[in-house]
Design a protein around this motif. Structure first.
Motif, mmCIF file in Angstrom:
data_model
loop_
_atom_site.group_PDB
_atom_site.id
_atom_site.type_symbol
_atom_site.label_atom_id
_atom_site.label_comp_id
_atom_site.label_asym_id
_atom_site.label_seq_id
_atom_site.Cartn_x
_atom_site.Cartn_y
_atom_site.Cartn_z
ATOM 1 N N ILE A 4 -1.672 -2.428 -4.193
ATOM 2 C CA ILE A 4 -1.797 -4.147 -5.169
ATOM 3 C C ILE A 4 -0.699 -4.993 -3.995
ATOM 4 C CG2 ILE A 4 -1.583 -2.307 -6.938
ATOM 5 C CD1 ILE A 4 2.090 -3.834 -7.404
ATOM 6 N N LYS B 115 1.169 -1.289 -0.181
ATOM 7 C CA LYS B 115 0.391 0.108 -0.159
ATOM 8 C C LYS B 115 0.983 1.265 0.308
ATOM 9 C CE LYS B 115 -3.575 -1.833 2.759
ATOM 10 N NZ LYS B 115 -3.935 -1.250 4.656
ATOM 11 N N GLU C 218 1.013 7.497 -0.013
ATOM 12 C CA GLU C 218 -0.541 5.697 0.020
ATOM 13 C C GLU C 218 -0.796 5.774 -1.304
ATOM 14 O OE1 GLU C 218 -4.871 4.423 1.007
ATOM 15 O OE2 GLU C 218 -4.045 6.372 1.997
ATOM 16 N N LYS D 3 -1.790 4.874 -5.141
ATOM 17 C CA LYS D 3 -3.161 5.097 -5.955
ATOM 18 C C LYS D 3 -3.824 3.641 -5.272
ATOM 19 C CE LYS D 3 -5.770 7.171 -9.769
ATOM 20 N NZ LYS D 3 -5.460 8.054 -11.286
ATOM 21 N N GLU D 4 -2.823 2.947 -5.740
ATOM 22 C CA GLU D 4 -3.875 1.390 -5.787
ATOM 23 C C GLU D 4 -3.213 0.146 -4.672
ATOM 24 O OE1 GLU D 4 -7.096 0.790 -6.617
ATOM 25 O OE2 GLU D 4 -7.592 3.109 -7.518
#
Length: 172
Positions: free
Chosen positions: A132, A79, A127, A129-130
């Motif tokens: 994984i 993250k 952080e 963005k997405e």
């Protein structure tokens, strides 16, 4: 688009503390060779029976909730990205003056220091963005991710003002 494969192996509770602004430093016997890296969550401390005793009492619930990373087979949920803003050297005897910037107990930090001077890594954490699922190579401190992680759209977990105030207090 910037991507990164370098990662630092760190216990999941510490990774989450860094990502949620409860911790802003890492204290080590050594300097870092990397200016930035993905924070790769591990489980090492959670496997000890009395692991909570290594953490300040006020963080016990947080540590229990974050003891283990989210995993799928050999992959862990990634993250956060960290940039080493500065490394300062302080006498080990001064570590306790920084306890507001980490979740460990002073006794725990002192127990793994093997030099008279500690290296304090001041980290600016972002952080992704997405988040994984990522797999890494073997490595004790650092590892490489098998797939590059995009740094597009990362956001700092602390505002510039919050981070600046913390750095000023740490450097005093």
């Amino acid at each position: 688009m910037r991507k990164i494969t370098k990662s630092l192996n760190e216990w999941n509770a510490t990774v989450e503390a860094l990502g949620q602004g409860k911790q802003t430093i890492l204290i080590r016997n050594y300097n870092t060779t990397l200016p930035n890296f993905i924070l790769y969550p591990t489980v090492s401390y959670a496997l000890k029976d009395n692991y909570l005793e290594s953490f300040q009492t006020k963080y016990w619930d947080f540590v229990e909730e974050n003891a283990f990373p989210q995993k799928e087979n050999r992959k862990s949920l990634v993250k956060y990205f960290a940039k080493v803003e500065k490394v300062i050297e302080i006498p080990v005897s001064r570590i306790s003056s920084l306890e507001n910037y980490y979740i460990w107990t002073n006794e725990h930090v002192g127990s793994y220091m093997s030099t008279s001077k500690a290296k304090v890594w001041i980290l600016r954490v972002y952080e992704l963005k997405e988040p994984i699922m990522a797999e890494r190579t073997r490595g004790i401190k650092y590892a490489n991710l098998l797939e590059p992680v995009s740094l597009e759209g990362i956001k700092p977990t602390l505002t510039d003002s919050e981070f600046s105030k913390i750095v000023q207090k740490i450097e005093k």
